[in-house]
Design an enzyme around this catalytic site. Structure first.
Site, PDB file in Angstrom:
ATOM      1  N   SER A 139       0.979  -1.216  -0.035  1.00 61.84           N
ATOM      2  CA  SER A 139      -0.055  -0.170   0.173  1.00 61.84           C
ATOM      3  C   SER A 139       0.787   1.129  -0.048  1.00 61.84           C
ATOM      4  O   SER A 139       2.045   0.951   0.176  1.00 61.84           O
ATOM      5  CB  SER A 139      -0.714   0.043   1.281  1.00 61.84           C
ATOM      6  OG  SER A 139      -1.550   1.283   1.471  1.00 61.84           O
ATOM      7  N   TYR A 152      -2.237  -1.676  10.362  1.00 62.40           N
ATOM      8  CA  TYR A 152      -2.279  -1.870   8.901  1.00 62.40           C
ATOM      9  C   TYR A 152      -0.689  -1.072   8.457  1.00 62.40           C
ATOM     10  O   TYR A 152      -0.206  -1.951   7.538  1.00 62.40           O
ATOM     11  CB  TYR A 152      -3.362  -0.732   8.455  1.00 62.40           C
ATOM     12  CG  TYR A 152      -3.653  -0.807   6.917  1.00 62.40           C
ATOM     13  CD1 TYR A 152      -4.634  -1.991   6.406  1.00 62.40           C
ATOM     14  CD2 TYR A 152      -3.008  -0.160   5.941  1.00 62.40           C
ATOM     15  CE1 TYR A 152      -4.665  -1.889   5.075  1.00 62.40           C
ATOM     16  CE2 TYR A 152      -3.139   0.027   4.781  1.00 62.40           C
ATOM     17  CZ  TYR A 152      -3.973  -0.940   4.195  1.00 62.40           C
ATOM     18  OH  TYR A 152      -4.291  -1.108   2.852  1.00 62.40           O
TER      19      TYR A 152
HETATM   20  P1  NAD Z   1     -11.893  -5.925   0.038  1.00 59.88           P
HETATM   21  O1  NAD Z   1     -12.432  -5.896   1.337  1.00 59.88           O
HETATM   22  O2  NAD Z   1     -12.812  -5.784  -1.267  1.00 59.88           O
HETATM   23  O3  NAD Z   1     -11.067  -7.250  -0.083  1.00 59.88           O
HETATM   24  C1  NAD Z   1     -10.250  -7.976   0.884  1.00 59.88           C
HETATM   25  C2  NAD Z   1     -10.245  -9.467   0.500  1.00 59.88           C
HETATM   26  O4  NAD Z   1      -9.513  -9.924   1.615  1.00 59.88           O
HETATM   27  C3  NAD Z   1     -11.644 -10.033   0.481  1.00 59.88           C
HETATM   28  O5  NAD Z   1     -11.720 -11.150  -0.518  1.00 59.88           O
HETATM   29  C4  NAD Z   1     -11.728 -10.853   1.715  1.00 59.88           C
HETATM   30  O6  NAD Z   1     -12.673 -11.996   1.857  1.00 59.88           O
HETATM   31  C5  NAD Z   1     -10.300 -11.231   1.961  1.00 59.88           C
HETATM   32  N1  NAD Z   1     -10.107 -11.430   3.412  1.00 59.88           N
HETATM   33  C6  NAD Z   1     -10.291 -10.874   4.769  1.00 59.88           C
HETATM   34  N2  NAD Z   1      -9.887 -11.399   5.694  1.00 59.88           N
HETATM   35  C7  NAD Z   1      -9.534 -12.602   5.182  1.00 59.88           C
HETATM   36  C8  NAD Z   1      -9.115 -13.889   6.024  1.00 59.88           C
HETATM   37  N3  NAD Z   1      -9.185 -13.876   7.429  1.00 59.88           N
HETATM   38  N4  NAD Z   1      -8.865 -14.934   5.180  1.00 59.88           N
HETATM   39  C9  NAD Z   1      -8.880 -14.827   3.833  1.00 59.88           C
HETATM   40  N5  NAD Z   1      -9.298 -13.739   3.214  1.00 59.88           N
HETATM   41  C10 NAD Z   1      -9.496 -12.738   4.022  1.00 59.88           C
HETATM   42  O7  NAD Z   1     -10.483  -4.972  -0.116  1.00 59.88           O
HETATM   43  P2  NAD Z   1      -9.442  -4.494  -1.111  1.00 59.88           P
HETATM   44  O8  NAD Z   1      -9.459  -3.022  -0.963  1.00 59.88           O
HETATM   45  O9  NAD Z   1      -9.706  -4.951  -2.536  1.00 59.88           O
HETATM   46  O10 NAD Z   1      -8.052  -4.939  -0.371  1.00 59.88           O
HETATM   47  C11 NAD Z   1      -7.205  -5.822  -0.952  1.00 59.88           C
HETATM   48  C12 NAD Z   1      -5.854  -5.447  -0.549  1.00 59.88           C
HETATM   49  O11 NAD Z   1      -5.353  -4.322  -1.029  1.00 59.88           O
HETATM   50  C13 NAD Z   1      -5.467  -5.230   0.908  1.00 59.88           C
HETATM   51  O12 NAD Z   1      -4.326  -6.091   1.442  1.00 59.88           O
HETATM   52  C14 NAD Z   1      -5.664  -3.993   0.954  1.00 59.88           C
HETATM   53  O13 NAD Z   1      -4.809  -3.543   2.407  1.00 59.88           O
HETATM   54  C15 NAD Z   1      -4.725  -3.604  -0.125  1.00 59.88           C
HETATM   55  N6  NAD Z   1      -5.048  -2.058  -0.477  1.00 59.88           N
HETATM   56  C16 NAD Z   1      -6.191  -1.554  -0.690  1.00 59.88           C
HETATM   57  C17 NAD Z   1      -6.454  -0.165  -0.970  1.00 59.88           C
HETATM   58  C18 NAD Z   1      -7.546   0.445  -1.228  1.00 59.88           C
HETATM   59  O14 NAD Z   1      -7.724   1.715  -1.595  1.00 59.88           O
HETATM   60  N7  NAD Z   1      -8.676  -0.288  -1.471  1.00 59.88           N
HETATM   61  C19 NAD Z   1      -5.077   0.467  -1.119  1.00 59.88           C
HETATM   62  C20 NAD Z   1      -3.972  -0.147  -0.891  1.00 59.88           C
HETATM   63  C21 NAD Z   1      -3.648  -1.400  -0.524  1.00 59.88           C
END
Ligand code: NAD
Length: 257
Positions: A139, A152
């Site tokens: 991130s 985080y």
């Molecule tokens: P999201 O909530 O859409 O997806 C998260 C995923 O993680 C889901 O598929 C969920 O089922 C899974 N998950 C959560 N807990 C779990 C567990 N205990 N076991 C297995 N799976 C689990 O979120 P997103 O925004 O797509 O985030 C995906 C990644 O990208 C994360 O690591 C997040 O930190 C990172 N990220 C997101 C952003 C953003 O702005 N959305 C920015 C930077 C980084």
């Protein structure tokens, strides 16, 4: 470029960035394993839909990545693993002196320790097949900090460090390890923060998006899951063979500030 014959495991891929990456890799010909902890009918239907749309083998495997053994079992059950995308994540926001211990433990387990477990289980398979890509979704918070996100930010910085170690340990092999560092992407994880943010600042949800959430993103636009999928696919391409141990920011200029 084709990834035909390769198998990608994408953790946390029934929504958001993980799903976007799974779709892009499948569209490039890779077989994909999608994962979450939920094991719902929708999860299995999603795998079937990706298989049909992309014409690849797509399977859903349940694993709760807060558990190290479950993370390792996911890789074992997947069979062949050429591409490992460590993506699963959650968020909790609170001052450090009020941060709930169980939230700290869950974030570190799901977003940092699981990356250790899946990588440890996947590398021998990549070595056996003679090719591998480890792509960790860190991130902008893996490179910079914000208040109230201690777990985080710690996990995401840790993932960047682990990525460098894996790259050095595999440097003489046809395996690379890199981290993608997205800024804000409009996924369920971010959408869930919008109503509370709007309420807190007395703004409309649109104002909260532009003025608060995208405050640090100079482009004032969200990155998309398709763009993240495209970057992951690029890291699997021949052009990226000498890219290892680094971070690629997809953050509209956030980390240039
Ligand atoms: P999201 O909530 O859409 O997806 C998260 C995923 O993680 C889901 O598929 C969920 O089922 C899974 N998950 C959560 N807990 C779990 C567990 N205990 N076991 C297995 N799976 C689990 O979120 P997103 O925004 O797509 O985030 C995906 C990644 O990208 C994360 O690591 C997040 O930190 C990172 N990220 C997101 C952003 C953003 O702005 N959305 C920015 C930077 C980084």
């Amino acid at each position: 470029m084709t990834l035909a014959g390769k198998t990608a495991v994408i953790t946390g891929s029934n929504s958001g960035i993980g799903l976007g990456i799974a779709r892009e890799l499948a569209n490039s010909g890779a077989n994909v394993v999608i994962n979450s902890y939920t094991n719902s009918d929708e999860d299995h239907a999603l795998a079937a839909e990706i298989a049909k749309t992309a014409g690849v083998d797509a399977r859903y495997i349940q694993a709760d990545l807060s558990n190290g053994d479950a993370a390792r079992n996911l890789i074992e059950e997947a069979g062949q693993v050429d591409i490992l995308i460590n993506n699963a994540g959650i968020q909790h926001v609170a001052p450090i002196d009020e941060f709930p211990v169980e939230k700290w433990d869950a974030i570190i387990a799901i977003m940092l320790s699981s990356v250790f477990h899946t990588t440890a289980a996947a590398l021998p398979k990549m070595r056996d097949s003679g090719w591998g890509r480890v792509i960790n979704i860190s991130s902008a918070h893996g490179l910079t900090a914000s208040p109230y996100k201690s777990a985080y930010v710690t996990a995401k910085h840790g993932v960047v460090g682990m990525t460098k170690v894996v790259a050095l340990e595999t440097a003489r092999e046809p395996i690379t390890a890199n981290a993608i560092c997205p800024g804000y992407v409009l996924t369920p994880l971010v959408e869930s923060q919008i109503p509370d943010t709007a309420k807190k600042y007395g703004m409309t949800e649109e104002e909260a998006k532009q003025k608060v959430i995208l405050e640090r993103q100079p482009s004032k636009e969200f990155a998309t899951t398709e763009q993240l999928g495209g970057v992951a696919t690029f890291l699997c391409s021949p052009a990226a063979e000498q890219i290892t141990g680094t971070t690629i920011s997809v953050d509209g200029g956030w980390t240039a500030l």
